[in-house]
Design a protein around this motif. Structure first.
Motif, PDB file in Angstrom:
ATOM      1  N   VAL A  42      -2.338  38.399 -31.462  1.00  0.00           N
ATOM      2  CA  VAL A  42      -1.620  39.355 -30.612  1.00  0.00           C
ATOM      3  C   VAL A  42      -1.688  38.914 -29.149  1.00  0.00           C
ATOM      4  O   VAL A  42      -0.678  38.927 -28.422  1.00  0.00           O
ATOM      5  CB  VAL A  42      -2.208  40.783 -30.791  1.00  0.00           C
ATOM      6  CG1 VAL A  42      -1.622  41.747 -29.757  1.00  0.00           C
ATOM      7  CG2 VAL A  42      -1.940  41.286 -32.198  1.00  0.00           C
ATOM      8  N   ALA A  43      -2.889  38.473 -28.729  1.00  0.00           N
ATOM      9  CA  ALA A  43      -3.057  38.016 -27.349  1.00  0.00           C
ATOM     10  C   ALA A  43      -2.148  36.824 -27.074  1.00  0.00           C
ATOM     11  O   ALA A  43      -1.537  36.723 -26.001  1.00  0.00           O
ATOM     12  CB  ALA A  43      -4.518  37.638 -27.100  1.00  0.00           C
ATOM     13  N   ALA A  44      -2.028  35.921 -28.072  1.00  0.00           N
ATOM     14  CA  ALA A  44      -1.189  34.739 -27.904  1.00  0.00           C
ATOM     15  C   ALA A  44       0.285  35.128 -27.777  1.00  0.00           C
ATOM     16  O   ALA A  44       1.011  34.601 -26.929  1.00  0.00           O
ATOM     17  CB  ALA A  44      -1.397  33.792 -29.082  1.00  0.00           C
ATOM     18  N   VAL A  45       0.696  36.089 -28.609  1.00  0.00           N
ATOM     19  CA  VAL A  45       2.085  36.544 -28.544  1.00  0.00           C
ATOM     20  C   VAL A  45       2.370  37.143 -27.172  1.00  0.00           C
ATOM     21  O   VAL A  45       3.402  36.876 -26.544  1.00  0.00           O
ATOM     22  CB  VAL A  45       2.374  37.572 -29.670  1.00  0.00           C
ATOM     23  CG1 VAL A  45       3.742  38.213 -29.467  1.00  0.00           C
ATOM     24  CG2 VAL A  45       2.298  36.895 -31.035  1.00  0.00           C
ATOM     25  N   ALA A  46       1.408  37.954 -26.707  1.00  0.00           N
ATOM     26  CA  ALA A  46       1.593  38.612 -25.413  1.00  0.00           C
ATOM     27  C   ALA A  46       1.569  37.598 -24.272  1.00  0.00           C
ATOM     28  O   ALA A  46       2.154  37.815 -23.212  1.00  0.00           O
ATOM     29  CB  ALA A  46       0.482  39.661 -25.213  1.00  0.00           C
ATOM     30  N   GLY A  47       0.890  36.459 -24.501  1.00  0.00           N
ATOM     31  CA  GLY A  47       0.705  35.464 -23.446  1.00  0.00           C
ATOM     32  C   GLY A  47       1.913  34.560 -23.214  1.00  0.00           C
ATOM     33  O   GLY A  47       1.830  33.630 -22.417  1.00  0.00           O
ATOM     34  N   GLY A  48       2.970  34.770 -23.946  1.00  0.00           N
ATOM     35  CA  GLY A  48       4.171  33.978 -23.723  1.00  0.00           C
ATOM     36  C   GLY A  48       4.332  32.833 -24.713  1.00  0.00           C
ATOM     37  O   GLY A  48       3.417  32.522 -25.491  1.00  0.00           O
ATOM     38  N   GLN A  49       5.508  32.183 -24.620  1.00  0.00           N
ATOM     39  CA  GLN A  49       5.906  31.159 -25.594  1.00  0.00           C
ATOM     40  C   GLN A  49       4.881  30.034 -25.727  1.00  0.00           C
ATOM     41  O   GLN A  49       4.515  29.644 -26.828  1.00  0.00           O
ATOM     42  CB  GLN A  49       7.248  30.568 -25.176  1.00  0.00           C
ATOM     43  CG  GLN A  49       7.862  29.630 -26.231  1.00  0.00           C
ATOM     44  CD  GLN A  49       8.230  30.365 -27.515  1.00  0.00           C
ATOM     45  OE1 GLN A  49       8.744  31.493 -27.471  1.00  0.00           O
ATOM     46  NE2 GLN A  49       7.952  29.757 -28.662  1.00  0.00           N
ATOM     47  N   GLN A  50       4.362  29.559 -24.569  1.00  0.00           N
ATOM     48  CA  GLN A  50       3.471  28.396 -24.624  1.00  0.00           C
ATOM     49  C   GLN A  50       2.172  28.713 -25.352  1.00  0.00           C
ATOM     50  O   GLN A  50       1.724  27.960 -26.217  1.00  0.00           O
ATOM     51  CB  GLN A  50       3.172  27.916 -23.202  1.00  0.00           C
ATOM     52  CG  GLN A  50       2.660  26.488 -23.182  1.00  0.00           C
ATOM     53  CD  GLN A  50       1.980  26.161 -21.879  1.00  0.00           C
ATOM     54  OE1 GLN A  50       2.230  26.788 -20.853  1.00  0.00           O
ATOM     55  NE2 GLN A  50       1.110  25.176 -21.917  1.00  0.00           N
ATOM     56  N   ARG A  51       1.568  29.870 -25.008  1.00  0.00           N
ATOM     57  CA  ARG A  51       0.320  30.276 -25.679  1.00  0.00           C
ATOM     58  C   ARG A  51       0.565  30.455 -27.169  1.00  0.00           C
ATOM     59  O   ARG A  51      -0.279  30.092 -28.004  1.00  0.00           O
ATOM     60  CB  ARG A  51      -0.206  31.610 -25.095  1.00  0.00           C
ATOM     61  CG  ARG A  51      -0.708  31.538 -23.688  1.00  0.00           C
ATOM     62  CD  ARG A  51      -2.251  31.566 -23.557  1.00  0.00           C
ATOM     63  NE  ARG A  51      -2.985  32.356 -24.535  1.00  0.00           N
ATOM     64  CZ  ARG A  51      -3.414  33.601 -24.327  1.00  0.00           C
ATOM     65  NH1 ARG A  51      -3.134  34.219 -23.200  1.00  0.00           N
ATOM     66  NH2 ARG A  51      -4.129  34.221 -25.244  1.00  0.00           N
ATOM     67  N   TYR A  52       1.705  31.004 -27.488  1.00  0.00           N
ATOM     68  CA  TYR A  52       2.059  31.249 -28.886  1.00  0.00           C
ATOM     69  C   TYR A  52       2.162  29.929 -29.644  1.00  0.00           C
ATOM     70  O   TYR A  52       1.633  29.780 -30.747  1.00  0.00           O
ATOM     71  CB  TYR A  52       3.374  32.031 -28.943  1.00  0.00           C
ATOM     72  CG  TYR A  52       3.854  32.328 -30.349  1.00  0.00           C
ATOM     73  CD1 TYR A  52       3.100  33.147 -31.202  1.00  0.00           C
ATOM     74  CD2 TYR A  52       5.048  31.799 -30.819  1.00  0.00           C
ATOM     75  CE1 TYR A  52       3.523  33.421 -32.488  1.00  0.00           C
ATOM     76  CE2 TYR A  52       5.474  32.072 -32.115  1.00  0.00           C
ATOM     77  CZ  TYR A  52       4.717  32.876 -32.939  1.00  0.00           C
ATOM     78  OH  TYR A  52       5.141  33.142 -34.208  1.00  0.00           O
TER      79      TYR A  52
END
Ligand code: SF4
Ligand code: FES
Lengths: 248, 134
Positions: free
Chosen positions: B50-60
């Motif tokens: 969830v944190a990765a999704v919220a963190g934007g495309q690159q984090r995802y």
């Protein structure tokens, strides 16, 4: 079918052995013979010093519990032929201290039972003179299953929690508490909950479920314990949410 | 209240560290207890997701990259197996812990068991729809 079967019986003679030792015997194998019959044969024909408890031979008194091939069983209700060709391993009931041979010390169990107040508790002064308590068949059915316990302690022998922590009040005692809680004549559930809500009470149980599987009377102590946990949890939530005056 | 008890001398047997390996039911019980660790792991993993999704495309993208590393694949495969064990065993225990009455009759255990699997299927289908279709 062979005409005899080997029995490996754990013996502990405090004056001779520093710890329990297995001893091999050979007994006749008859279709109608139980493990208890085998033990009685050994005692009558081979070694009269072999000690074990039994009384009714019909699964009622609850005194002949032993571990048979590692499983807690009523030896009067366990047939030798089910273990053919053998050997049949007979040990004292697990988790209890051994006094002699197959006899275990049941003091701990006897002390635990009365702790859950297994009697009808009333909050009024009704006596027999005022007449009897009427109970419908449905009200009887509500607790009947839990009243079938014969105190054989097989459930304690099957319970690893009791084995590891002997302070745990244990399956049969909790089932007995449930037996009175569910009795329509009883008003004592609050008092019993005070006992069972403790750490050594229901929360000791991690729901292994073996007590229910080994119970020869289908009492289902595991079920009783889980139902008690639900009750205890509800009480704790109530105690947390409601001011003292409004509780119960 | 109770009569004095005479303590008799007795032999106290010891329980070995590996008491749970010899019996199937004890083994399954210990595995079920152990499975809680993996349940916790998946909760943490989901939060990381969830944190990765919220963190934007690159984090995802980084998260997805890491998810395909052999180590994480193995951990998650083992974790999934334990999760299935956890679910199946706890579902099986529910009818033993709860007594449900409908119209004065006790609801049979098999019905409760079936209801749980139906509920699981419905929730799973909804999540699938949410993630894949919506
Ligand atoms: S609950 Fe069952 S196994 Fe336990 S003491 Fe009673 S009859 Fe025996
Ligand atoms: S001898 Fe009574 S229950 Fe077995």
């Amino acid at each position: 079918m062979d005409d005899s079967i080997a029995m490996q019986v754990t013996r502990y003679r405090p004056d001779k052995n520093s710890q329990p030792v297995p001893v091999d015997y050979e007994v006749p194998l008859r279709t109608e013979w139980t493990v208890l019959d085998g033990l009685n044969h050994i005692k009558a024909e081979q070694d009269e010093t072999l000690s074990f408890r039994w009384s009714c031979r019909m699964g009622i008194c609850g005194s002949c519990g032993m571990n048979v091939n590692g499983e807690p069983r009523l030896t009067c209700a366990t047939f030798l032929s089910d273990y053919a060709p053998g050997p049949v391993r007979v040990e004292p009931l697990a988790n209890f201290p051994v006094v002699k041979d197959l006899i275990v010390d049941i003091t701990d169990f006897m002390e635990k039972l009365p702790r859950v107040k297994p009697w009808i508790i009333r909050d009024d002064d009704v006596t027999e003179i005022d007449g009897e308590y009427i109970q419908t068949p449905e009200e009887l059915e509500a607790y009947q299953q839990f009243s079938m316990c014969i105190n054989c302690m097989l459930c304690y022998a099957a319970c690893p929690v009791y084995g590891l922590d002997p302070d745990f009040v244990g399956p049969a005692a909790i089932a007995l508490a449930e037996r009175y809680d569910l009795d329509s004549r009883d008003r004592g559930s609050r008092e019993r909950l005070d006992v069972l809500i403790e750490k050594e009470g229901v929360w000791g149980c991690t729901f292994v479920g073996e007590c229910t599987s080994v119970c020869p009377k289908h009492v289902d102590p595991a079920g009783a314990i889980q139902r008690y946990k639900l009750k205890a949890a509800q009480e704790s939530v109530k105690a947390f949410l409601l001011p003292k005056a409004l509780r119960r | 209240m109770s009569a004095p008890v005479t303590r008799v001398p007795s032999y106290q047997r010891r329980i070995g560290v590996f008491w749970w390996v010899h019996k199937r039911s004890y083994f399954l019980f210990v595995m079920r207890e152990l499975s809680s660790i993996f349940v916790a792991w998946f909760v943490v993993y989901l939060l990381m997701f969830v944190a990765a999704v919220a963190g934007g495309q690159q984090r995802y993208d980084e998260f997805l990259d890491r998810a395909t590393s052999p180590l994480l694949l193995v951990v998650n495969a083992v974790g999934l197996a334990f999760l299935v064990l956890h679910t199946v065993t706890w579902f099986a225990l529910t009818p033993k812990a709860m007594v449900l009455r409908l119209g004065g009759r006790r609801v049979p255990g098999t019905a409760m068991l079936a209801a749980q699997y139906v509920a699981l299927a419905v929730v799973s289908a909804f999540i699938y729809w949410l993630v894949v279709k919506a």
